[in-house]
Structures are given as C-alpha cells and as structure tokens.
Design an enzyme around this catalytic site. Structure first.
Site, PDB file in Angstrom:
ATOM      1  N   LYS A 125      -4.777   7.152  11.005  1.00 45.47           N
ATOM      2  CA  LYS A 125      -6.126   7.300  10.456  1.00 45.47           C
ATOM      3  C   LYS A 125      -6.987   8.239  11.298  1.00 45.47           C
ATOM      4  CE  LYS A 125      -6.682   5.314   6.525  1.00 45.47           C
ATOM      5  NZ  LYS A 125      -7.607   5.326   5.401  1.00 45.47           N
ATOM      6  N   ARG A 168       0.862  -1.192   0.000  1.00 45.77           N
ATOM      7  CA  ARG A 168       0.000   0.000   0.000  1.00 45.77           C
ATOM      8  C   ARG A 168       0.892   1.234   0.000  1.00 45.77           C
ATOM      9  NH1 ARG A 168      -2.461   3.407   3.901  1.00 45.77           N
ATOM     10  NH2 ARG A 168      -4.655   3.896   3.519  1.00 45.77           N
ATOM     11  N   SER A 221     -11.506  -2.379   1.865  1.00 46.21           N
ATOM     12  CA  SER A 221     -11.447  -1.628   3.133  1.00 46.21           C
ATOM     13  C   SER A 221     -12.832  -1.127   3.484  1.00 46.21           C
ATOM     14  CB  SER A 221     -10.544  -0.395   2.975  1.00 46.21           C
ATOM     15  OG  SER A 221      -9.246  -0.785   2.678  1.00 46.21           O
TER      16      SER A 221
HETATM   17  N1  TZP Z   1      -7.612   1.875   7.620  1.00 41.73           N
HETATM   18  C1  TZP Z   1      -8.275   1.923   8.786  1.00 41.73           C
HETATM   19  S1  TZP Z   1      -7.231   2.173  10.078  1.00 41.73           S
HETATM   20  C2  TZP Z   1      -5.872   2.187   9.066  1.00 41.73           C
HETATM   21  C3  TZP Z   1      -6.262   2.006   7.753  1.00 41.73           C
HETATM   22  C4  TZP Z   1      -5.370   1.976   6.577  1.00 41.73           C
HETATM   23  C5  TZP Z   1      -4.479   2.405   9.551  1.00 41.73           C
HETATM   24  C6  TZP Z   1      -4.022   1.338  10.459  1.00 41.73           C
HETATM   25  O1  TZP Z   1      -2.727   1.599  10.881  1.00 41.73           O
HETATM   26  P1  TZP Z   1      -2.161   0.996  12.222  1.00 41.73           P
HETATM   27  O2  TZP Z   1      -0.779   1.568  12.302  1.00 41.73           O
HETATM   28  O3  TZP Z   1      -2.145  -0.493  12.089  1.00 41.73           O
HETATM   29  O4  TZP Z   1      -3.033   1.453  13.328  1.00 41.73           O
END
Ligand code: TZP
Length: 218
Positions: free
Chosen positions: A136, A38, A107
C-alpha cells in the site's frame, strides 16, 4: 450476526506459492476464523467459483467469509458479509440490499472516513496503513499507532488495525485500542502459513488476556 473475530485475514492469491484455497485452508488450520476474499482483478465468473469454494471451506471451520466489494457475489454464495472500499457501493445502499442478514465492513484511512463509515451503518472497519507496507505504498504515509488511540475515543464499532501487521507488533496496536488486527502478507506470504497464523493468534490471545480477561481468543 456479530463481529466475533480478532484476526481478519485478507487474501491475495499473488502472494501465495500454492492455490489460494490450499493457502486459506492452512490459515484456518492455524486458527484463523475470518477471511476476506479480496481478488479484485478476477472476472466475475472466476470470482464466483472461487467464492463458492471459499464458502464451503470456511463453513468446514465455522469461520466467517467476507467478499470484497461484490455484494451480488456475497449474496450468491451466502457469505457472512461484504467488505466495501471507497469505490464500492455506499454502505447505506448495501444495507438496503442485504438488510441485517450480512455484516458490512469498510476500509478506512483516517478518522473522518472511519466516523463516516460508522454513521452510515458499517458493522466494523479496517483502518490503516498503520505501518509501512509495500502493498500500500501508494496510499502515502502510514497513520501510525497513535491514530488508533483517537479512534478508540471516537468510535463505537470494532476497528481492525491494518498495514504492516505481524506477530511482533500485535501488542502495540491492540494496546493502543484496536479491536483486532487485519493482514495480508504476514499470513499469505509466510513460508509456513499454518505456523504464521497460529503465532498471530497466540500473540492476540496473550495480549487480550492482559487487556481483558473476558475477550474471546479468536
Ligand atoms: N489497506 C490498507 S493497508 C493494506 C490495505 C489493503 C495492505 C495491507 O497489507 P499487509 O501485507 O498486511 O501490510
């Protein structure tokens, strides 16, 4: 092709202190068996080159490779699947392109999106953010563990808890019914990526044994 993993690593080259390929190798050595590339801001030629490297690397470990958003790149490198966001091509259209040769992940952020993804033909979804996660923050309030319980009752495809997941809360989300866990920073930003990965796999295996003796430990 089956959704046969419990841990889904999502990359972010900006969180690692080494080349991304080296970081993902360490994660694979630690036991990770599914990787989503990603890197949304990479120009397509760079993304293609990186995807090719990732394909060779994941093959070495018998691991699944998913490409975020770019169906064309996923096909070009013979990835195992593609992972779609809300700005990607719709699932049905992607299915017409890839047929059943590839897995399609989507997602999602709430129950309605999750159900829509399933009815459109997704093979699995990520769901979250479950917990607070700096990456996020703009998505708003985390949905919390309880949301996973309703998902469990409404959904027939595997769903991966995402957002703030670390080894310390794996038991909570799997206990609430998630099929697996997905994460970026718990692995990508770890001081010791291999150790962080194996610790997460251990936590999953441990709770899986309690929940279901026949579940696979990946
Ligand atoms: N979609 C929802 S939360 C997120 C994404 C891409 C980020 C998650 O990152 P992390 O570091 O695992 O909390």
């Amino acid at each position: 092709m089956t959704v046969d993993f419990k841990l889904y690593l999502i990359t972010d080259r900006k969180q690692v202190k080494m080349p991304l390929v080296a970081a993902v190798r360490l994660a694979l050595e630690g036991g990770v068996r599914a990787v989503q590339l990603r890197e949304k801001d990479l120009p397509v030629r760079e993304l293609l080159a990186l995807s090719q490297e990732m394909r060779a690397l994941t093959k070495e470990f018998g691991a699944r490779l998913f490409i975020n958003d770019r169906v064309d790149v996923a096909i070009a490198v013979n990835a195992d699947g593609v992972h779609l966001g809300h700005q990607s091509m719709p699932v049905e259209a992607v299915r017409r392109v890839v047929g059943n040769t590839m897995l399609i992940g989507v997602s999602t952020h709430d129950l309605a999106e999750a159900k829509a993804a399933e009815s459109e033909g997704a093979d699995f979804i990520t769901f979250g953010p479950i917990y607070d996660t700096p990456s996020k923050a703009k998505l708003g309030v985390p949905v919390g563990v309880k949301a996973l319980i309703s998902l469990k009752n409404e959904l027939n495809i595997p769903f991966y808890a995402l957002g703030g997941i670390k080894s310390g809360n794996v038991s909570q989300v799997l206990g609430a019914g998630a099929s697996g866990v997905a994460m970026i920073s718990a692995i990508m930003a770890a001081e010791d990526i291999k150790k962080a990965s194996s610790k997460l796999i251990e936590a999953i295996t441990f709770i899986d044994k309690i929940i279901c003796d026949t579940c696979s430990p990946r």
